[in-house]
Scaffold this active site. Structure first.
Site, PDB file in Angstrom:
ATOM      1  N   CYS A  90       0.846  -1.197   0.000  1.00 52.73           N
ATOM      2  CA  CYS A  90       0.000   0.000   0.000  1.00 52.73           C
ATOM      3  C   CYS A  90       0.885   1.251   0.000  1.00 52.73           C
ATOM      4  O   CYS A  90       2.001   1.236   0.507  1.00 52.73           O
ATOM      5  CB  CYS A  90      -0.912  -0.001   1.227  1.00 52.73           C
ATOM      6  SG  CYS A  90      -2.075   1.393   1.245  1.00 52.73           S
ATOM      7  N   ASP A 122       0.436   3.765   1.727  1.00 55.64           N
ATOM      8  CA  ASP A 122       0.391   4.356   3.066  1.00 55.64           C
ATOM      9  C   ASP A 122       1.799   4.671   3.595  1.00 55.64           C
ATOM     10  O   ASP A 122       2.677   3.817   3.547  1.00 55.64           O
ATOM     11  CB  ASP A 122      -0.315   3.369   4.013  1.00 55.64           C
ATOM     12  CG  ASP A 122      -0.689   4.019   5.333  1.00 55.64           C
ATOM     13  OD1 ASP A 122       0.225   4.481   6.055  1.00 55.64           O
ATOM     14  OD2 ASP A 122      -1.892   4.072   5.652  1.00 55.64           O
ATOM     15  N   ARG A 151       2.957   4.846   6.410  1.00 57.47           N
ATOM     16  CA  ARG A 151       3.399   4.128   7.617  1.00 57.47           C
ATOM     17  C   ARG A 151       3.899   2.722   7.325  1.00 57.47           C
ATOM     18  O   ARG A 151       4.350   2.025   8.241  1.00 57.47           O
ATOM     19  CB  ARG A 151       2.243   4.067   8.632  1.00 57.47           C
ATOM     20  CG  ARG A 151       1.752   5.433   9.067  1.00 57.47           C
ATOM     21  CD  ARG A 151       0.391   5.329   9.738  1.00 57.47           C
ATOM     22  NE  ARG A 151      -0.644   4.865   8.806  1.00 57.47           N
ATOM     23  CZ  ARG A 151      -1.911   4.665   9.141  1.00 57.47           C
ATOM     24  NH1 ARG A 151      -2.300   4.880  10.377  1.00 57.47           N
ATOM     25  NH2 ARG A 151      -2.781   4.259   8.240  1.00 57.47           N
ATOM     26  N   HIS A 155      -2.270  -3.896   5.153  1.00 57.05           N
ATOM     27  CA  HIS A 155      -2.069  -3.477   6.551  1.00 57.05           C
ATOM     28  C   HIS A 155      -3.395  -3.123   7.200  1.00 57.05           C
ATOM     29  O   HIS A 155      -4.284  -2.568   6.543  1.00 57.05           O
ATOM     30  CB  HIS A 155      -1.111  -2.280   6.624  1.00 57.05           C
ATOM     31  CG  HIS A 155      -1.646  -1.031   5.980  1.00 57.05           C
ATOM     32  ND1 HIS A 155      -2.146   0.030   6.710  1.00 57.05           N
ATOM     33  CD2 HIS A 155      -1.800  -0.682   4.678  1.00 57.05           C
ATOM     34  CE1 HIS A 155      -2.559   0.971   5.882  1.00 57.05           C
ATOM     35  NE2 HIS A 155      -2.366   0.570   4.641  1.00 57.05           N
ATOM     36  N   CYS A 192      -6.024   0.246   6.921  1.00 56.14           N
ATOM     37  CA  CYS A 192      -5.825   0.743   5.548  1.00 56.14           C
ATOM     38  C   CYS A 192      -6.969   1.678   5.135  1.00 56.14           C
ATOM     39  O   CYS A 192      -8.132   1.277   5.121  1.00 56.14           O
ATOM     40  CB  CYS A 192      -5.729  -0.432   4.581  1.00 56.14           C
ATOM     41  SG  CYS A 192      -5.387   0.083   2.877  1.00 56.14           S
TER      42      CYS A 192
HETATM   43 CO    CO Z   1      -3.406   1.176   2.984  1.00 54.84          CO
END
Ligand code: CO
Length: 215
Positions: free
Chosen positions: A43, A45, A47, A99, A102
């Site tokens: 992803c 993302d 993090r 994750h 998400c």
């Molecule tokens: Co995500």
């Protein structure tokens, strides 16, 4: 938290100095070429930093990231990355890593409109619908977590259906494909599939899916 662009460039100069202090030939080696053993499909993302959470370094991992770590059969970007990684770099492992928490999966779960991205997330909504029987019985938080997991398994299945992976399985018996979920709250990675390296392994995932899917 780093917030300025100047800080990034300052950090880069420090990075160069530190690497050269440890190994004066570091960048010479880096420039020679790449031979990664892993393709990471994760992803976007901020993090979920693949190198950071797996202790890998530059050169270890070929990386593709998009919102909700999707393997969409018409995505030329992903297919190009996949073909290069599998056919040219001949990576031994392809990992799809989702994750918990998400935002993409969450957006696919609610009934709000989010604009263009709703088209991209259509496949997650399909998964939500397909596993409705299992998901409807869960509370909101558990449903969110479970859809993150099911989404990863779906993407591993999609990966195993690409001609790139299928041809490579026949020709070389690799890559192994894996579905993982990263838990932001603990830092741990939780595998969701066994290692899959052939049609039988992929079929086993289907069987697992058939057991929980709506009739
Ligand atoms: Co995500």
């Amino acid at each position: 938290m780093i917030e300025t662009i100047e800080q990034l460039l300052l950090n880069n100069r420090r990075f160069v100095a530190e690497q050269l202090m440890q190994d004066p030939a570091y960048f010479d080696h880096l420039a020679e070429g790449q031979h990664p053993q892993f393709l990471w499909i994760g992803c976007s993302d901020s993090r979920v930093s693949p190198n950071l959470i797996t202790g890998t370094a530059s050169g270890d991992m070929f990386v593709h990231r998009n919102i909700a770590n999707l393997v969409v059969q018409t995505d030329m970007n992903l297919l190009s990355v996949l073909q290069y990684a599998v056919d040219v770099l001949q990576v031994r492992h392809v990992i799809v890593c989702g994750h918990y928490g998400c935002g993409g999966v969450k957006a696919a779960l609610d009934n709000h409109e989010h604009g263009l991205i709703d088209n991209w997330l259509r496949t997650v909504k399909d998964t939500r619908q397909y596993f409705g029987r299992e998901l409807d019985g869960l509370d909101d938080e558990a449903r969110f977590r479970r859809l993150v997991e099911l989404n990863v398994v779906e993407q591993v299945y999609n990966l195993g259906k690409t001609n790139v992976v299928r041809q490579s399985w026949r020709a070389r018996g690799q890559p192994w494909i894996h579905g993982w979920v990263f838990d932001l709250a603990s830092g741990h990675i939780h595998p969701q599939t066994p290692m899959i390296g052939d049609d039988a392994g992929l079929a086993a995932i289907c069987k697992f899916h058939a057991g929980v899917a709506a009739p």
